[in-house]
Design a protein around this motif. Structure first.
Motif, short mmCIF file in Angstrom:
data_model
loop_
_atom_site.label_atom_id
_atom_site.label_comp_id
_atom_site.label_asym_id
_atom_site.label_seq_id
_atom_site.Cartn_x
_atom_site.Cartn_y
_atom_site.Cartn_z
N VAL A 190 0.86 -1.18 0.00
CA VAL A 190 0.00 0.00 0.00
C VAL A 190 0.90 1.23 0.00
O VAL A 190 1.88 1.30 0.75
CB VAL A 190 -0.93 0.04 1.23
N SER A 191 0.58 2.20 -0.85
CA SER A 191 1.35 3.44 -0.86
C SER A 191 0.42 4.62 -1.13
O SER A 191 -0.60 4.48 -1.83
CB SER A 191 2.46 3.39 -1.92
N ASN A 192 0.76 5.76 -0.56
CA ASN A 192 -0.02 7.00 -0.73
C ASN A 192 0.94 8.16 -0.95
O ASN A 192 2.03 8.23 -0.35
CB ASN A 192 -0.87 7.27 0.51
N SER A 193 0.53 9.07 -1.81
CA SER A 193 1.31 10.29 -2.01
C SER A 193 0.38 11.46 -2.29
O SER A 193 -0.67 11.29 -2.94
CB SER A 193 2.32 10.12 -3.15
N ASP A 207 -3.50 13.58 -5.73
CA ASP A 207 -3.57 12.58 -4.66
C ASP A 207 -3.49 11.19 -5.29
O ASP A 207 -4.35 10.82 -6.09
CB ASP A 207 -4.88 12.76 -3.89
N GLN A 208 -2.47 10.41 -4.96
CA GLN A 208 -2.28 9.09 -5.53
C GLN A 208 -2.33 8.04 -4.43
O GLN A 208 -1.69 8.18 -3.39
CB GLN A 208 -0.93 8.97 -6.25
N LYS A 209 -3.07 6.96 -4.69
CA LYS A 209 -3.15 5.83 -3.78
C LYS A 209 -3.02 4.55 -4.59
O LYS A 209 -3.65 4.41 -5.64
CB LYS A 209 -4.48 5.83 -3.02
N SER A 210 -2.20 3.64 -4.13
CA SER A 210 -2.01 2.39 -4.86
C SER A 210 -1.98 1.21 -3.90
O SER A 210 -1.50 1.32 -2.77
CB SER A 210 -0.71 2.42 -5.68
N THR A 211 -2.51 0.11 -4.37
CA THR A 211 -2.46 -1.15 -3.64
C THR A 211 -1.95 -2.22 -4.58
O THR A 211 -2.19 -2.17 -5.80
CB THR A 211 -3.84 -1.55 -3.09
N ASN A 222 -4.96 4.73 -8.13
CA ASN A 222 -6.01 5.73 -8.20
C ASN A 222 -5.41 7.14 -8.13
O ASN A 222 -4.60 7.43 -7.24
CB ASN A 222 -7.01 5.53 -7.06
N TYR A 223 -5.77 8.00 -9.12
CA TYR A 223 -5.31 9.39 -9.15
C TYR A 223 -6.52 10.30 -8.95
O TYR A 223 -7.57 10.12 -9.57
CB TYR A 223 -4.71 9.76 -10.51
N GLU A 258 -8.65 5.81 -12.41
CA GLU A 258 -8.30 4.55 -11.77
C GLU A 258 -7.75 3.59 -12.81
O GLU A 258 -8.34 3.40 -13.88
CB GLU A 258 -9.53 3.93 -11.10
#
Length: 211
Positions: free
Chosen positions: A79-82, A96-100, A142-143, A156
């Motif tokens: 899991v990462s977030n930026s 806002d970026q979130k990835s799994t 997800n952006y 996405e």
């Protein structure tokens, strides 16, 4: 457990000698333990890191028969977030970026064979190894691009990768020892076959503020 160390200055094709001027051949002492022998081991760790290994062998004056099976399973999640804010003159944009992610690898290995001693100077051997491998990679990214208090668009991307593969190796060998120590005659036949499949899928969805 070392019986002898040999320096081979002109190695045969058995040792894949391309580009080599010589090799060192370490001869190990043969296991003289007769009868049935076996072992079993199982290990487990965090994030589903599991290993299983079992082997069984039978040996007498003429025959050495052996078999081995191993299994490995490993998976992990990520899991990462930026969050990035960019300011140009009087405007501000926010990304806002979130990835799994998910990674899985599973392997099976089955090995078996035998050595048959015609006499103390002549040995015939057969061995085969089968490997099966499965891998799965899943990623979801997800952006969200926005300005303060207003979403511009949401994107996405979902990607999946699946790999499967099998391989089979066969070895047939004959070895003859001569009276003079270190002199041997070896014949060997090797055959390897493998096949695999790979499937990749990628899906991307974009929603803007008017959607």
């Amino acid at each position: 457990n070392i019986e002898d160390i040999e320096l081979v200055t002109n190695p045969s094709a058995k040792y894949d000698p391309d580009g080599l001027s010589g090799i060192i051949n370490i001869v190990l002492k043969k296991n003289k333990l007769k009868g049935i022998n076996g072992s079993f081991s199982l290990t487990a760790g965090n994030n589903w890191k599991d290993n299983l290994n079992t082997q069984l062998s039978y040996k007498n004056e003429k025959w050495n028969i052996y078999g081995n099976y191993s299994f490995n399973y490993n998976n992990r999640n990520s899991v990462s977030n930026s969050l990035r804010e960019s300011i140009f003159d009087s405007s501000t944009t926010i990304l806002d970026q979130k990835s799994t992610g998910f990674r899985m690898r599973k392997t099976h290995m089955l090995k078996g064979g035998f050595d048959y001693s015609l006499n103390k100077n002549n040995t015939f051997s057969f061995g085969t190894t089968f490997n099966s491998n499965t891998q799965q990679h899943d990623d979801n990214l997800n952006y969200k691009d926005s300005i303060p208090y207003e979403l511009i668009y949401n994107r996405e991307r979902i990607s999946t990768e699946n790999r499967t593969g099998n391989s089979l190796d066969i070895n047939i060998a004959y070895a003859k020892k001569f009276k003079k120590k270190g002199e041997t005659l070896d014949f060997s036949f090797n055959n390897s076959e493998s096949k695999g499949d790979e499937i990749n899928t990628n899906n991307e969805h974009i929603w803007d503020k008017n959607y």
